[in-house]
Each structure stands twice: as structure tokens, then as C-alpha cells.
Design an enzyme around this catalytic site. Structure first.
Site, mmCIF file in Angstrom:
data_model
loop_
_atom_site.group_PDB
_atom_site.id
_atom_site.type_symbol
_atom_site.label_atom_id
_atom_site.label_comp_id
_atom_site.label_asym_id
_atom_site.label_seq_id
_atom_site.Cartn_x
_atom_site.Cartn_y
_atom_site.Cartn_z
ATOM 1 N N SER A 76 4.258 4.259 -10.279
ATOM 2 C CA SER A 76 3.444 4.079 -11.488
ATOM 3 C C SER A 76 3.043 5.443 -12.045
ATOM 4 O O SER A 76 3.024 5.644 -13.259
ATOM 5 C CB SER A 76 2.186 3.260 -11.169
ATOM 6 N N LYS A 102 -7.758 5.166 -6.996
ATOM 7 C CA LYS A 102 -6.833 6.003 -7.772
ATOM 8 C C LYS A 102 -7.265 6.116 -9.241
ATOM 9 O O LYS A 102 -6.522 6.650 -10.051
ATOM 10 C CB LYS A 102 -5.424 5.411 -7.709
ATOM 11 N N ARG A 112 8.681 3.571 0.220
ATOM 12 C CA ARG A 112 9.695 4.370 -0.472
ATOM 13 C C ARG A 112 10.157 5.544 0.371
ATOM 14 O O ARG A 112 11.338 5.776 0.532
ATOM 15 C CB ARG A 112 9.105 4.927 -1.783
ATOM 16 N N HIS A 131 8.186 -2.265 -8.087
ATOM 17 C CA HIS A 131 7.338 -3.397 -7.665
ATOM 18 C C HIS A 131 8.095 -4.717 -7.832
ATOM 19 O O HIS A 131 8.061 -5.579 -6.956
ATOM 20 C CB HIS A 131 6.079 -3.496 -8.537
HETATM 21 P P1 ADP Z 1 -1.480 0.929 -4.047
HETATM 22 O O1 ADP Z 1 -2.545 1.652 -4.799
HETATM 23 O O2 ADP Z 1 -2.007 -0.222 -3.234
HETATM 24 O O3 ADP Z 1 -0.541 1.804 -3.262
HETATM 25 P P2 ADP Z 1 0.736 0.555 -5.894
HETATM 26 O O4 ADP Z 1 0.773 -0.292 -7.123
HETATM 27 O O5 ADP Z 1 0.920 2.014 -6.053
HETATM 28 O O6 ADP Z 1 -0.647 0.191 -5.195
HETATM 29 O O7 ADP Z 1 1.813 0.024 -4.849
HETATM 30 C C1 ADP Z 1 1.757 -1.273 -4.342
HETATM 31 C C2 ADP Z 1 2.804 -1.414 -3.257
HETATM 32 O O8 ADP Z 1 4.108 -1.318 -3.831
HETATM 33 C C3 ADP Z 1 2.751 -0.312 -2.184
HETATM 34 O O9 ADP Z 1 3.073 -0.885 -0.940
HETATM 35 C C4 ADP Z 1 3.825 0.665 -2.623
HETATM 36 O O10 ADP Z 1 4.348 1.392 -1.533
HETATM 37 C C5 ADP Z 1 4.849 -0.316 -3.179
HETATM 38 N N1 ADP Z 1 5.753 0.332 -4.151
HETATM 39 C C6 ADP Z 1 5.405 1.018 -5.260
HETATM 40 N N2 ADP Z 1 6.504 1.490 -5.896
HETATM 41 C C7 ADP Z 1 7.571 1.077 -5.166
HETATM 42 C C8 ADP Z 1 8.998 1.259 -5.264
HETATM 43 N N3 ADP Z 1 9.541 1.981 -6.247
HETATM 44 N N4 ADP Z 1 9.780 0.697 -4.314
HETATM 45 C C9 ADP Z 1 9.216 -0.009 -3.298
HETATM 46 N N5 ADP Z 1 7.905 -0.200 -3.132
HETATM 47 C C10 ADP Z 1 7.080 0.328 -4.050
#
Ligand code: ADP
Length: 171
Positions: free
Chosen positions: A128, A41, A90, A17
Site C-alpha cells: 500500500s 501506521k 512478501r 491483498h
Molecule cells: P497491516 O497493517 O496489518 O500489515 P496491510 O494492509 O499492510 O496491513 O497488510 C495486510 C496483510 O496483507 C499483511 O499480512 C501483509 O503482509 C499482507 N500483504 C500486503 N501486501 C501483500 C502482497 N503484495 N502480497 C502478499 N501479502 C501482502
């Protein structure tokens, strides 16, 4: 003022992130990191904890604001006078869901654009959920989350392990 919004669960924030945050902020005047209160989630960290972890990591960054929100992302953007949603990609597996959300948001608010940023190669497999899986099983999370919040994340799982040990004991 060119304002971008990066919405997500951030349960918890990871170096993946942060990489997106640090790259996105260079393209706008202000980046709002928006933490979704009720995600489907079922978050492990409370909304206060998720915001607090982000605030710890992003302290002293005047061009970054952290907010929590519920409801539609496009409504948050309208309220903040922002026109761009930032999301990270990703793997191909992220694509379908992101594609669907971007199309729905376009339908709801044609003036708002979603931009996608590819993960940096080192963070391709970082999520996460992976952090939580490692933390609960005493795995090492070094390099996956910033050092300044590692302790807080592990602390949460020490408590959770206590809970599950308790359950095992009782059965
Ligand atoms: P959500 O529940 O909205 O998917 P997340 O916190 O899981 O929330 O992810 C928020 C955003 O960050 C999403 O667009 C996800 O694809 C992106 N993201 C999460 N981890 C990574 C990573 N390692 N590299 C790039 N983008 C990421």
C-alpha cells in the site's frame, strides 16, 4: 462453517491483498476481510474509504464479508466464530513482525491459528505504501490495484497534491 479472517490496514487495498483474498477464500466457507480502524501506521484513507474500496472490488462475492474493527484481532475472531487468521508474507522483512503477532495471538487465544500465505511472485514488491508513493508523485499504478478503484485512489492524491502545492506556495 469454516470461517477465516484476513485482518489488515488495506490503506488502500492492492492486487497483492486481492491475490491473498482470492486464494484464501478457496480454503474456507466464508472469508471476513477485517479492516483495522486505528492502525499505528496513520492511515491515508479513512476507515470508510478503505472499506468502500474493498466493497467496490469485492462486490457480488457472497463468500466474502468486509467489516471494520478496533481492538484485538482475536476478539473479532471470537465474535465471528472464526478460528483462523490469514496473513500474507512478501519478504523476510515481513517475517519478524508476523512471527511476533502470531505468537502473541496464540498466547491470547490458543484455539486460534494464524496461517501465512506466500505472496505470488508478481506481487512481491507491492505494498500500500508503494502505491501511495507512486500516486502522490504522478507515477503509474496500473496493474497494482484493480482498474475499478484506480480513479478513486488517484483522486485522493490529486487533493493531497493540492494541499502540498498550497503549502509550497505559502512559504
Ligand atoms: P497491516 O497493517 O496489518 O500489515 P496491510 O494492509 O499492510 O496491513 O497488510 C495486510 C496483510 O496483507 C499483511 O499480512 C501483509 O503482509 C499482507 N500483504 C500486503 N501486501 C501483500 C502482497 N503484495 N502480497 C502478499 N501479502 C501482502
Amino acid at each position: 462453517m469454516n470461517i477465516f479472517v484476513y485482518p489488515g490496514s488495506f490503506d488502500p487495498v492492492t492486487n497483492g491483498h486481492l491475490d491473498i483474498i482470492n486464494r484464501a477464500v478457496k480454503m474456507c466457507d466464508k472469508l471476513i476481510v477485517a479492516v483495522l480502524i486505528n492502525t499505528n501506521k496513520k492511515p491515508t484513507f479513512t476507515i470508510e474509504e478503505r472499506v468502500d474500496l474493498l466493497k467496490t472490488v469485492l462486490a457480488g462475492r457472497p463468500d466474502i464479508e468486509i467489516v471494520s474493527f478496533s481492538g484485538l484481532t482475536v476478539d473479532l475472531l471470537k465474535k465471528c466464530n472464526a478460528r483462523v487468521i490469514v496473513r500474507g508474507l512478501r519478504a523476510i522483512s515481513d517475517f519478524e513482525n508476523e512471527f511476533q503477532m502470531a505468537l502473541i495471538n496464540k498466547e491470547l487465544a490458543p484455539d486460534i491459528e494464524t496461517i501465512f500465505m506466500m505472496t505470488s511472485i508478481n506481487y512481491t514488491y507491492l505494498s500500500s505504501s508503494a502505491i501511495k508513493e507512486l500516486a502522490i508523485n504522478n507515477g503509474v499504478i496500473d496493474g497494482m490495484v484493480p482498474d475499478c478503484i484506480k480513479g478513486k485512489i488517484l483522486e485522493k492524491f490529486r487533493y493531497k497534491q493540492g494541499e502540498s502545492n498550497g503549502n509550497l506556495f505559502n512559504t
